[in-house]
Design a protein around this motif. Sequence first.
Motif, PDB file in Angstrom:
ATOM      1  N   SER A  20     -14.526   9.302   1.434  1.00  0.00           N
ATOM      2  CA  SER A  20     -13.156   9.780   1.219  1.00  0.00           C
ATOM      3  C   SER A  20     -12.374   8.881   0.268  1.00  0.00           C
ATOM      4  CB  SER A  20     -12.414   9.923   2.551  1.00  0.00           C
ATOM      5  OG  SER A  20     -13.048  10.917   3.320  1.00  0.00           O
ATOM      6  N   TYR A  21     -13.083   8.138  -0.554  1.00  0.00           N
ATOM      7  CA  TYR A  21     -12.427   7.411  -1.645  1.00  0.00           C
ATOM      8  C   TYR A  21     -12.279   8.381  -2.811  1.00  0.00           C
ATOM      9  CZ  TYR A  21     -11.580   3.986  -5.374  1.00  0.00           C
ATOM     10  OH  TYR A  21     -11.042   3.280  -6.421  1.00  0.00           O
ATOM     11  N   PHE A  22     -11.043   8.728  -3.122  1.00  0.00           N
ATOM     12  CA  PHE A  22     -10.761   9.636  -4.238  1.00  0.00           C
ATOM     13  C   PHE A  22      -9.963   8.870  -5.287  1.00  0.00           C
ATOM     14  CE2 PHE A  22     -11.404  12.512  -0.672  1.00  0.00           C
ATOM     15  CZ  PHE A  22     -12.158  13.524  -1.236  1.00  0.00           C
ATOM     16  N   GLY A  23     -10.353   7.632  -5.501  1.00  0.00           N
ATOM     17  CA  GLY A  23      -9.497   6.746  -6.275  1.00  0.00           C
ATOM     18  C   GLY A  23      -9.787   6.762  -7.751  1.00  0.00           C
ATOM     19  N   LEU A  24      -9.872   5.589  -8.297  1.00  0.00           N
ATOM     20  CA  LEU A  24     -10.100   5.447  -9.722  1.00  0.00           C
ATOM     21  C   LEU A  24     -11.580   5.739  -9.955  1.00  0.00           C
ATOM     22  CD1 LEU A  24      -7.684   2.463  -9.685  1.00  0.00           C
ATOM     23  CD2 LEU A  24      -7.224   4.790 -10.426  1.00  0.00           C
ATOM     24  N   PHE A  25     -12.063   5.487 -11.146  1.00  0.00           N
ATOM     25  CA  PHE A  25     -13.424   5.951 -11.430  1.00  0.00           C
ATOM     26  C   PHE A  25     -14.491   4.996 -10.942  1.00  0.00           C
ATOM     27  CE2 PHE A  25     -10.694   7.665 -14.832  1.00  0.00           C
ATOM     28  CZ  PHE A  25     -10.689   8.969 -14.392  1.00  0.00           C
ATOM     29  N   VAL A  76       1.341   8.159  -1.012  1.00  0.00           N
ATOM     30  CA  VAL A  76       0.185   7.345  -1.424  1.00  0.00           C
ATOM     31  C   VAL A  76       0.124   6.061  -0.591  1.00  0.00           C
ATOM     32  CG1 VAL A  76      -0.729   5.907  -3.302  1.00  0.00           C
ATOM     33  CG2 VAL A  76      -0.026   8.265  -3.755  1.00  0.00           C
ATOM     34  N   GLU A  77       1.275   5.443  -0.413  1.00  0.00           N
ATOM     35  CA  GLU A  77       1.326   4.214   0.382  1.00  0.00           C
ATOM     36  C   GLU A  77       0.792   4.456   1.792  1.00  0.00           C
ATOM     37  OE1 GLU A  77       5.235   2.333   0.961  1.00  0.00           O
ATOM     38  OE2 GLU A  77       4.948   1.589  -1.101  1.00  0.00           O
ATOM     39  N   ARG A  78       1.205   5.573   2.373  1.00  0.00           N
ATOM     40  CA  ARG A  78       0.789   5.855   3.756  1.00  0.00           C
ATOM     41  C   ARG A  78      -0.689   6.185   3.838  1.00  0.00           C
ATOM     42  NH1 ARG A  78       5.740   6.428   4.064  1.00  0.00           N
ATOM     43  NH2 ARG A  78       6.658   5.406   5.866  1.00  0.00           N
ATOM     44  N   VAL A  79      -1.161   6.971   2.907  1.00  0.00           N
ATOM     45  CA  VAL A  79      -2.592   7.324   2.951  1.00  0.00           C
ATOM     46  C   VAL A  79      -3.424   6.047   2.825  1.00  0.00           C
ATOM     47  CG1 VAL A  79      -4.455   8.496   1.705  1.00  0.00           C
ATOM     48  CG2 VAL A  79      -2.284   9.676   2.079  1.00  0.00           C
ATOM     49  N   GLN A  80      -3.053   5.190   1.895  1.00  0.00           N
ATOM     50  CA  GLN A  80      -3.824   3.953   1.709  1.00  0.00           C
ATOM     51  C   GLN A  80      -3.741   3.057   2.945  1.00  0.00           C
ATOM     52  OE1 GLN A  80      -2.818   1.934  -1.921  1.00  0.00           O
ATOM     53  NE2 GLN A  80      -3.480   3.621  -3.232  1.00  0.00           N
ATOM     54  N   ALA A  81      -2.556   2.988   3.545  1.00  0.00           N
ATOM     55  CA  ALA A  81      -2.387   2.097   4.693  1.00  0.00           C
ATOM     56  C   ALA A  81      -3.184   2.589   5.902  1.00  0.00           C
ATOM     57  CB  ALA A  81      -0.911   1.976   5.044  1.00  0.00           C
ATOM     58  N   ARG A  82      -3.323   3.901   6.050  1.00  0.00           N
ATOM     59  CA  ARG A  82      -4.090   4.422   7.192  1.00  0.00           C
ATOM     60  C   ARG A  82      -5.589   4.159   7.024  1.00  0.00           C
ATOM     61  NH1 ARG A  82      -2.417   8.225  10.684  1.00  0.00           N
ATOM     62  NH2 ARG A  82      -4.227   9.533  10.279  1.00  0.00           N
ATOM     63  N   GLY A  83      -6.035   4.036   5.776  1.00  0.00           N
ATOM     64  CA  GLY A  83      -7.411   3.590   5.541  1.00  0.00           C
ATOM     65  C   GLY A  83      -8.497   4.629   5.756  1.00  0.00           C
ATOM     66  N   GLN A  84      -8.103   5.902   5.911  1.00  0.00           N
ATOM     67  CA  GLN A  84      -9.113   6.946   6.141  1.00  0.00           C
ATOM     68  C   GLN A  84      -9.484   7.687   4.859  1.00  0.00           C
ATOM     69  OE1 GLN A  84     -10.423   7.071   9.301  1.00  0.00           O
ATOM     70  NE2 GLN A  84      -9.101   5.268   9.364  1.00  0.00           N
ATOM     71  N   ALA A  85      -8.606   7.603   3.878  1.00  0.00           N
ATOM     72  CA  ALA A  85      -8.871   8.215   2.572  1.00  0.00           C
ATOM     73  C   ALA A  85      -8.140   7.348   1.556  1.00  0.00           C
ATOM     74  CB  ALA A  85      -8.359   9.658   2.519  1.00  0.00           C
ATOM     75  N   TRP A  86      -8.460   7.516   0.291  1.00  0.00           N
ATOM     76  CA  TRP A  86      -7.823   6.679  -0.724  1.00  0.00           C
ATOM     77  C   TRP A  86      -7.481   7.532  -1.937  1.00  0.00           C
ATOM     78  CZ3 TRP A  86      -6.986   4.176  -5.271  1.00  0.00           C
ATOM     79  CH2 TRP A  86      -6.405   2.884  -5.225  1.00  0.00           C
TER      80      TRP A  86
END
Length: 497
Positions: free
Chosen positions: A97-102, A439-449
């Motif tokens: 569930s990392y949808f981050g940078l490349f 974005v801050e919340r999604v990252q802080a929850r740590g389940q997706a990025w």
Amino acid sequence: MDVSHAGRSPHDEYPLEGPSLHLNPRERQDVWKQVGDAIESFTADLPRLRISPSGTPDQVRALLAGIDFRRPMAPADAVAFVVGGLRDHQVHCGHPSYFGLFNPAAATMGVAADALVAAFNPQLAAWSHAPFPCEVEELMTRELAARIGYGPGAGGSFTAGGAESNHMAVLMALRHAFPTFREHGVRSLPGQPTLYVSPEGHHSVVKAARFCGLGDASVRTVTTDEHGRARPAALAQQVESDRQRGDLPFLVVATAGTTSAGFIDPIRGLADVATRTHLWLHTDAAWAGAAALVPDLKPHFDGLERSDSLSIDAHKWLSVPMAAGVFLTRHRDLMESAFGVDATYMPVSSRERIVEPHRVSIQWTRRFIGLKLFLTLLVAGWEGYESMIRNMVRLGSTLRARLEARDWRVVNATPLPVVCFQNAHQGSGSPAEDARAIVERVQARGQAWVSLVELGGRILAIRACISNFRNDEHSIDVLMDELETARSQADLPPLRA
Ligand SMILES: *Cc1c(COP(=O)(O)O)cnc(C)c1O
């Protein structure tokens, strides 16, 4: 092993065995086994790990504060210490569930390749020191060049990544445009050399201009259309007016897949202008170039084969471990004149048709970068790569459709699987403020990025990119849930200052 190391010295538990660089065969086997097991359990556990690192900077520093290099550790303890640190204190880009940078999920064969490279440690500066590695890289650059549509005059070199490849392009273009550049540098020129790139182009182009002594102001931005793509007519006008002012336009950089939003510049149109106005055309396809290797997606990159040079990162969408970039050019013969210097101590191969790698690269001592791609490709075949990339493009469309169905507004238009979107629901703040809070919340929850992105210098949006081969339908379910949860809390005060 999820051990918390904070607050105690790793040496407390790891008694001294006898310090040396040498390990005996038994100790070595133990290390290989431990490392192999650690890699496998990390890989198997990935879906259950927190994506974002835990711990404040002080906690991470405290972990290292107990280190005392006067008291060597047993190999097993040292490896266990490092594995713990890596598991707990980094963003896990390979998480489904990392949808981050490349940043890629690293393919297993690529990881194996890097381990082999470290162990065999071939020196790729000189062909005669590493005939097999050099010829493997030669084969790989030929293979990629052929897929792009380059002819037999093409060549290339493996690099540390897109930034180095773009740097090579600026140097090649300078060498090509200005015969005195190699000997006498920029100061020998009668004016300011200028290069052109869209405002969404990558910032490594600015770095390259600076490193070449041109200065940041030599980078001119080309006006874009409503879809964020450089306008060839605007480029032509700008080159013309800069020339009238006495500047020396020499290079245009097309971006094929912008980092933020996946915009693809009209390469053919830019190539026409470049030909007419005598500019070098470099296409920065650092991440999306992988899609140009897939025959049915190649039409999105119309004109790519007309680029004088091209950057593709293997460590992005081709899913090999960092660091692995590729620089390709239609003009193999110009590479040596841009990068070659004579060094009498370097071994020279007397054989014909051998190019010394240090003469066609910015690097000198060079690691066998190409093996990660070669070994992965040997096992996956082009077919495996093609189906992976097609699948991700499909998932991108799925994600776009699901977002729109749930009251998110997609703000970028691209065939590539990078989706920039905003909350279209009643939020507490502006769409930009909502984007930041979500974005801050999604990252802080740590389940997706997901990340935050600015488009056109203004619009702040949430960005989800699919370039990790572990992303699947289920990860999209997870992401949709996480976004919904974050949105429902978006009126809370920010988590972090
Ligand atoms: C990532 C990226 C780069 C920089 O490449 P590195 O491998 O990070 O050095 C350059 N251009 C584009 C379009 C990119 O996406």
